[in-house]
Design a protein around this motif. Sequence first.
Motif, PDB file in Angstrom:
ATOM      1  N   VAL A   1       0.834  -1.202   0.000  1.00 28.09           N
ATOM      2  CA  VAL A   1       0.000   0.000   0.000  1.00 28.09           C
ATOM      3  C   VAL A   1       0.869   1.252   0.000  1.00 28.09           C
ATOM      4  N   ALA A   2       1.940   1.235   0.780  1.00 25.88           N
ATOM      5  CA  ALA A   2       2.852   2.378   0.829  1.00 25.88           C
ATOM      6  C   ALA A   2       3.503   2.607  -0.533  1.00 25.88           C
ATOM      7  N   HIS A   3       3.871   1.534  -1.201  1.00 27.34           N
ATOM      8  CA  HIS A   3       4.462   1.643  -2.539  1.00 27.34           C
ATOM      9  C   HIS A   3       3.470   2.307  -3.487  1.00 27.34           C
ATOM     10  N   HIS A   4       2.258   1.813  -3.486  1.00 26.72           N
ATOM     11  CA  HIS A   4       1.231   2.360  -4.379  1.00 26.72           C
ATOM     12  C   HIS A   4       0.999   3.843  -4.080  1.00 26.72           C
ATOM     13  N   GLY A   5       0.856   4.195  -2.817  1.00 25.81           N
ATOM     14  CA  GLY A   5       0.613   5.582  -2.441  1.00 25.81           C
ATOM     15  C   GLY A   5       1.765   6.493  -2.827  1.00 25.81           C
TER      16      GLY A   5
ATOM     17  N   ALA B   1       8.828   5.534  -5.830  1.00 26.28           N
ATOM     18  CA  ALA B   1       8.643   4.709  -4.636  1.00 26.28           C
ATOM     19  C   ALA B   1      10.005   4.251  -4.134  1.00 26.28           C
ATOM     20  N   TYR B   2      10.802   5.209  -3.697  1.00 26.42           N
ATOM     21  CA  TYR B   2      12.118   4.881  -3.157  1.00 26.42           C
ATOM     22  C   TYR B   2      11.937   4.049  -1.889  1.00 26.42           C
ATOM     23  N   PRO B   3      12.790   3.055  -1.666  1.00 24.51           N
ATOM     24  CA  PRO B   3      12.646   2.201  -0.486  1.00 24.51           C
ATOM     25  C   PRO B   3      12.546   2.969   0.833  1.00 24.51           C
ATOM     26  N   ALA B   4      13.339   4.019   1.003  1.00 25.73           N
ATOM     27  CA  ALA B   4      13.273   4.776   2.267  1.00 25.73           C
ATOM     28  C   ALA B   4      11.914   5.431   2.463  1.00 25.73           C
ATOM     29  N   LEU B   5      11.329   5.935   1.401  1.00 23.39           N
ATOM     30  CA  LEU B   5       9.999   6.551   1.487  1.00 23.39           C
ATOM     31  C   LEU B   5       8.942   5.494   1.771  1.00 23.39           C
ATOM     32  N   VAL B   6       9.011   4.390   1.070  1.00 23.07           N
ATOM     33  CA  VAL B   6       8.050   3.295   1.290  1.00 23.07           C
ATOM     34  C   VAL B   6       8.151   2.800   2.725  1.00 23.07           C
ATOM     35  N   GLU B   7       9.362   2.681   3.245  1.00 24.87           N
ATOM     36  CA  GLU B   7       9.543   2.228   4.626  1.00 24.87           C
ATOM     37  C   GLU B   7       8.895   3.193   5.614  1.00 24.87           C
ATOM     38  N   ARG B   8       9.105   4.494   5.429  1.00 21.78           N
ATOM     39  CA  ARG B   8       8.521   5.485   6.339  1.00 21.78           C
ATOM     40  C   ARG B   8       7.003   5.438   6.313  1.00 21.78           C
ATOM     41  N   ILE B   9       6.425   5.349   5.125  1.00 16.18           N
ATOM     42  CA  ILE B   9       4.963   5.307   4.998  1.00 16.18           C
ATOM     43  C   ILE B   9       4.419   4.032   5.626  1.00 16.18           C
ATOM     44  N   ALA B  10       5.034   2.899   5.310  1.00 13.63           N
ATOM     45  CA  ALA B  10       4.569   1.612   5.852  1.00 13.63           C
ATOM     46  C   ALA B  10       4.682   1.596   7.369  1.00 13.63           C
TER      47      ALA B  10
END
Length: 72
Positions: free
Chosen positions: A36-40, A48-57
């Motif tokens: 979901v974080a990746h999609h958002g 969808a950089y991994p660091a951003l996806v990690e923070r959102i998730a």
Amino acid sequence: MSQLPHGGRYELVEAALRDEFAGVHPAATVTRCIEVAHHGAVEVTGHAYPALVERIARKHLQVLAVAAEGRG
């Protein structure tokens, strides 16, 4: 480890969040929050950089933990 659909790009993210939320959320919930974080991230920023996806998730998982506490 699950099979996230992004060529292993988030394996370290998934491992870190599974460890962080072990005993709080099942592995499937962690995986779903990463998806979901990746999609958002892609929808909002185009990336969808991994660091951003990690923070959102992580935020999603924290909110879910608080909500579950309130129901318990």
